[in-house]
Each structure stands twice: as C-alpha cells, then as structure tokens.
Design an enzyme around this catalytic site. Structure first.
Site, PDB file in Angstrom:
ATOM      1  N   SER A 173       0.825  -1.200   0.000  1.00 30.06           N
ATOM      2  CA  SER A 173       0.000   0.000   0.000  1.00 30.06           C
ATOM      3  C   SER A 173       0.866   1.259   0.000  1.00 30.06           C
ATOM      4  CB  SER A 173      -0.963  -0.038   1.196  1.00 30.06           C
ATOM      5  OG  SER A 173      -1.973   0.936   1.069  1.00 30.06           O
ATOM      6  N   ASP A 269      -8.207  -2.960  -7.353  1.00 34.04           N
ATOM      7  CA  ASP A 269      -7.667  -2.737  -6.012  1.00 34.04           C
ATOM      8  C   ASP A 269      -8.771  -2.185  -5.108  1.00 34.04           C
ATOM      9  OD1 ASP A 269      -6.416  -1.020  -3.841  1.00 34.04           O
ATOM     10  OD2 ASP A 269      -4.624  -1.988  -4.659  1.00 34.04           O
ATOM     11  N   HIS A 336      -6.404  -5.953  -1.740  1.00 36.42           N
ATOM     12  CA  HIS A 336      -5.415  -4.901  -1.503  1.00 36.42           C
ATOM     13  C   HIS A 336      -4.331  -5.494  -0.614  1.00 36.42           C
ATOM     14  CE1 HIS A 336      -3.838  -0.837  -1.208  1.00 36.42           C
ATOM     15  NE2 HIS A 336      -3.850  -0.911   0.112  1.00 36.42           N
TER      16      HIS A 336
END
Length: 398
Positions: A173, A269, A336
């Site tokens: 991330s 995502d 994610h």
C-alpha cells in the site's frame, strides 16, 4: 465419553498450533538508534522503528526490507489524528508476526525464507518523502519521513545490508508506493555488484477521475506533498518534467526507474475503488456502499464502471515497460496487499495467473528462472481470486 472430549480438545489444540505456525514468528520491535539527534522522527517526535529477523544458512547475505503501509495524512488535522496511533508514534507499536513474504518457513516462503527479513514501521504519513525543519510548537508535528528512511537504512547497512549479495525492497500500500519512489535510491545504497530489485505490492495508485468526474486523489496528493515538504525528495527524473504532486503517482515515475521492479497489484484494487474511484465525496447518496463492501453485490452498471477503472489502471501500469527486468502480477481480484497474507502469497488455493502463485512469480523473476508479466482478464474471470468482503468497521477512507 471423557476420552472423546479429551481427543476433541487435543485435535483443536493441534489446529491452533498449526494456525500459529502458519501465522509466522513473533519479531520484536527495534527503535532506531540516534534517530532523534538526526531529527529522523515520527509525527509525534518519537524515534522510528523496525523489526529484524536474522537470515540463516544460504540466505545469510540476502535481505528483504519490507515497508509497512497505512495511507497518508494531507493536512495538520489528519496528521494530528494519526499522531497518537501506531501510524504516527512508535510509542503505540508492538511486536509483529512475520508471515508470507517475510516468513522464515520454507513451505510458506520457498525462495526467501532464510534471508534477513526486515519490516520498517510507517509513522510519518508521507511514504517517507517529507522533510520540514520547523516544528510548530502548538501541534508538535514532525514531518520527517525522508530522514526516517535514511536513518533506518543507515542502521540496516551497519547490520550487514552493506554486504548484501541479493536484496529486495518491498512494501504494501503506502509502503508499496514508498518502494516505487525509493527504488533507485535503495539500489544506490548497496554494493554495485549486488543483485537488487524492488517488489511494490498494492502501491501502484493511479491518477483517474472518480465517478463524479473529479480528480479527488490528485488534490489529496497535492496536499500531502505540500504539508510534508515532499517535493525535494521525490524522484528528480519526474519532478524535472511534472509538478511534484504528479510525481507521487507511480505512472509518472515508473518509466524512469532503472532498478529491476516487479509490480504486484489487483486490477480492482479494493482500496483504490473505495477511496480513489468512488470516494465518499463522489457518492453522496451512498449508492455504491454495498458494492464497495463486496464486489459480488455490484450492479451491472457499477461493474461496467469498474471495468473502465481497470482499463485506466492497465494503461497506467503499462509505462513500467516490457523489459525482462520488469515484471508484473496484475490479477482481477478485489483485494489490496497480497504479499503480506499467507493465503494470497503462497498456499494451495492462493490467487494464480498462468498457473502461477505470486510467490513463485516473484521468485522466478528475481532469480532469473523465467520472466513474468501478466495482466488478468476482467472480473469475475479468475476463480482463484480471494476477493475481500468488508464490513462497516474495516471500510477504510482518507
């Protein structure tokens, strides 16, 4: 009857022990020495931290440095909100379990299990790009992410990273974005003969219009760059051509990265769908709420718009290039971060592209056994996907 009950509890205990083994090993928190004297501190002024697990056997001179994620803060108010949490203070951090790409078990991490494995904690809110000298005495906020990156790397180099034969910079991330922005910088810290590569996971955030036609994320990133004084620490190959806030987006940076890089990302995502493509400001009636929590709840019209997002994502990621030194695993999952979870990194039912798990694709690419560059077909084409289903408490926002 009693023996049956005992047998039941013994079986349960075995299952728990197996789950704990799969979860990984507990690795203590280490505060960076002398960081405060260098001004390399978290938002609250506390020293930055990392977790380090020693390599062994053939992996003793190999390193994975993995950067924690956790979004960004774009103004004083949002940075104050983070300041007293683990995303702004090492005082709130605890020991962590290492698993998946950081696992020390060969069956769970076949190519990197015996490497030196490091997880760098994230407490600056700028993907390690900020550096503002002045500290407002009212807020006591420190914007020093770039100094943190330098201080952590300096300490790891002294621990043996400076003699690395193989090394990977990775992250999830906001940590995946850190990996992209600092990839060449990391390579330049290590011996010229070392085999150094970067593996960003879920860090390829794209500059697209949201469903209302607004570039919400571009404005947000502009505020991050301004608040943290990030411009001078973004890749100069990008800032020499584009405005600094654009250089927070991988699509304007990736083509200039000289270090080999492998992009792991979901084309749908879940964080980007929820916060970039359909932020709350673009959906005042909350008509996307159920869809954002569970992609199987999306209407045909919503899925059609998601396919448009996927097309924009594919266009953005294409600038990485098709050199054999560049790889990518872009699945069509609603997910994610897939390198930090054992279920998505390497298990019998992990997501696959071309009959290959993420762990095998990354390992084959790193060691030059084979190249790997695959972008998945449209949802719901991939039955191996492990699509996230959110509830209200873990529906994130920025």
């Amino acid at each position: 009857m009693e023996s049956a009950r005992i047998s039941k509890w013994l079986n349960l205990l075995v299952c728990v022990l197996l789950l704990l083994k799969a979860e990984g090993s507990l690795v203590p928190l280490t505060l960076v020495k002398n960081a405060e004297s260098k001004g390399a501190v978290c938002l609250d002024g506390s020293p930055p931290a990392y977790h380090f697990d020693n390599g062994f056997e053939e992996g003793i001179k190999n390193w994975i440095v993995h950067i924690e994620g956790g979004g960004w803060c774009n103004n004083v108010e949002s940075c104050l909100y983070r300041k007293d949490s683990r995303l702004g203070s090492s005082k709130q951090m605890e020991d962590l379990y290492f698993s998946a790409i950081l696992s020390n078990e060969q069956e769970y991490n076949p190519d990197f299990y015996n490497w030196n494995r490091v997880k760098v904690r994230y407490c600056d809110g700028s993907s390690f790009t900020g550096d503002v000298e002045e500290v407002d005495q009212t807020t006591n906020l420190h914007f020093r992410g770039a100094r943190i990156f330098s201080a952590v790397m300096e300490e790891l180099l002294a621990k043996g990273l400076e003699k690395a034969e193989n090394a990977i910079l990775s992250g999830c991330s906001a940590g995946g974005l850190t990996t992209i922005l600092h990839c060449d910088r990391f390579k330049n810290l290590l011996p010229s003969e070392a085999n150094v590569k970067c593996v960003p996971d879920a860090g390829y955030f794209v500059n697209v219009e949201d469903i209302s036609g607004t570039h919400f994320i571009e404005k947000f990133y502009s505020e991050v760059v301004s608040t943290h004084g990030s411009a001078k620490n973004l890749p100069s190959s990008c800032t020499s051509k584009f405005s600094p806030e654009l250089c927070f987006f991988p699509q304007y940076v990736a083509s200039h990265i000289s270090t080999p890089i492998f992009v792991v990302n979901a084309a749908y995502d879940s964080w980007q769908i929820q916060n970039i493509f359909v932020p709350g400001s673009a959906d005042p009636s909350d008509s996307w709420h159920s869809c954002k929590l569970d992609i199987s709840n999306c209407s045909p019209d919503q899925l059609s718009k998601m396919q448009d997002f996927k097309s924009e994502f594919e266009k953005a990621v294409s600038v990485v290039g098709d050199s054999s030194s560049k790889g990518m695993f872009i699945d069509s999952c609603y997910a994610h971060c897939q390198t930090e979870s054992q279920e998505t990194w390497y298990k019998s039912d992990s997501p696959q592209l071309a009959n290959t798990t993420i762990a095998k694709a990354v390992g084959d690419w790193f060691y030059g056994r084979s190249s790997f560059r695959h972008v998945d077909c449209n949802y719901p084409c991939n039955p191996s996907c492990q699509n996230r289903v959110f509830d209200l408490k873990d529906h994130p926002g920025i």
